[in-house]
Design a protein around this motif. Structure first.
Motif, mmCIF file in Angstrom:
data_model
loop_
_atom_site.group_PDB
_atom_site.id
_atom_site.type_symbol
_atom_site.label_atom_id
_atom_site.label_comp_id
_atom_site.label_asym_id
_atom_site.label_seq_id
_atom_site.Cartn_x
_atom_site.Cartn_y
_atom_site.Cartn_z
ATOM 1 N N ASP A 20 49.514 61.559 30.957
ATOM 2 C CA ASP A 20 49.063 60.185 30.757
ATOM 3 C C ASP A 20 48.772 59.444 32.059
ATOM 4 O OD1 ASP A 20 49.304 60.589 28.022
ATOM 5 O OD2 ASP A 20 51.213 59.513 27.852
ATOM 6 N N LEU A 21 49.306 59.914 33.180
ATOM 7 C CA LEU A 21 49.020 59.273 34.474
ATOM 8 C C LEU A 21 47.576 59.496 34.929
ATOM 9 C CD1 LEU A 21 52.308 59.879 36.490
ATOM 10 C CD2 LEU A 21 51.218 57.652 36.077
ATOM 11 N N ALA A 150 47.850 50.413 34.071
ATOM 12 C CA ALA A 150 47.354 51.187 32.930
ATOM 13 C C ALA A 150 45.944 51.698 33.186
ATOM 14 C CB ALA A 150 47.380 50.318 31.677
ATOM 15 N N ALA A 151 45.655 52.838 32.593
ATOM 16 C CA ALA A 151 44.321 53.444 32.712
ATOM 17 C C ALA A 151 43.286 52.570 32.027
ATOM 18 C CB ALA A 151 44.324 54.837 32.077
ATOM 19 N N GLU A 176 51.759 73.188 34.370
ATOM 20 C CA GLU A 176 52.272 71.823 34.530
ATOM 21 C C GLU A 176 51.506 71.040 35.596
ATOM 22 O OE1 GLU A 176 54.265 70.185 32.627
ATOM 23 O OE2 GLU A 176 54.988 71.830 31.372
ATOM 24 N N ARG A 177 50.296 71.487 35.923
ATOM 25 C CA ARG A 177 49.400 70.735 36.803
ATOM 26 C C ARG A 177 48.327 70.125 35.910
ATOM 27 N NH1 ARG A 177 44.754 73.180 40.311
ATOM 28 N NH2 ARG A 177 44.095 71.375 41.533
ATOM 29 N N TYR A 178 48.181 68.813 36.005
ATOM 30 C CA TYR A 178 47.274 68.060 35.138
ATOM 31 C C TYR A 178 46.129 67.519 35.998
ATOM 32 C CZ TYR A 178 51.193 68.513 32.044
ATOM 33 O OH TYR A 178 52.199 69.050 31.270
ATOM 34 N N CYS A 179 44.901 67.866 35.622
ATOM 35 C CA CYS A 179 43.732 67.515 36.431
ATOM 36 C C CYS A 179 42.649 66.850 35.593
ATOM 37 C CB CYS A 179 43.115 68.770 37.055
ATOM 38 S SG CYS A 179 44.229 69.718 38.088
ATOM 39 N N TRP A 180 42.029 65.850 36.177
ATOM 40 C CA TRP A 180 40.834 65.245 35.606
ATOM 41 C C TRP A 180 39.756 66.298 35.712
ATOM 42 C CZ3 TRP A 180 39.747 59.452 36.409
ATOM 43 C CH2 TRP A 180 38.505 59.096 35.869
#
Length: 188
Positions: A20-21, A150-151, A176-180
């Motif tokens: 969510d970040l 907030a986004a 566990e790596r979150y990427c745009w």
């Protein structure tokens, strides 16, 4: 003023916070009062006592890791290789030592590929924003000069294994790596 995320927002399941970040805005007040805003494009989740890549693996409580046992929304900054400050945001509730590393972001004024690369990596990000260990143990918010808003957009997020943790046994392969997805600001 945009919505500042409350500390309770970080007191949730760590992988959900990391996801969510992406798209949220990391804000850092500078000594002259200017606020630099950048959009988070990459995070990594660290899952506490069961995660060999996490500083609190096997419930190791040390002076360095004690901050991870505080409630979500606490700032954890540490030094690696004697030269890079790493920004982590503690998640979960008090006593559950998990957190999210902010790996990359981009300035909201970015226009070119070079602009997008200014904060492409955890060391570049902290250096540019002036984030250091003086923030360790403080809470996210205007009082500390570091907060998350907030986004304003919901990008497509992809998961990959984390980077640079070859020592972490099977945990090195956890996604566990979150990427745009395909964003030019991602770290290498």
């Amino acid at each position: 003023m945009p919505d500042i995320l409350p500390l309770s927002w970080f007191q949730r399941e760590t992988s959900a916070v990391a996801y969510d970040l992406i798209g949220c805005v990391l804000c850092r007040r500078q000594p002259d009062g200017e606020v630099i805003r950048c959009t988070i494009s990459e995070t990594e989740a660290y899952l506490g006592v069961r995660d060999q890549a996490c500083h609190s693996y096997q419930d190791k409580r040390t002076a360095r890791t004690e901050v991870m046992y505080r409630p979500g929304g606490t700032i954890y900054v540490y030094l690696i290789y004697g030269m890079y400050e790493m920004l982590n945001l503690v998640t979960q509730t008090e006593g559950v030592p998990e957190g999210v590393m902010i790996r990359s972001a981009f300035l909201n004024t970015a226009l070119t590929r070079k602009d997008y690369q200014l904060l492409a990596g955890p060391g570049k990000l902290t250096r540019y924003l002036g984030i250091d260990r003086t923030l360790k143990g403080q809470c996210l918010g205007e009082a500390s000069g570091l907060w998350v808003e907030a986004a304003t957009t919901q990008p497509e997020v992809v998961l990959t294994p984390r980077i640079g943790i070859d020592y972490a046994g099977a945990a090195k392969d956890w996604p566990e790596r979150y990427c745009w997805k395909d964003h030019p600001s991602l770290s290498r």
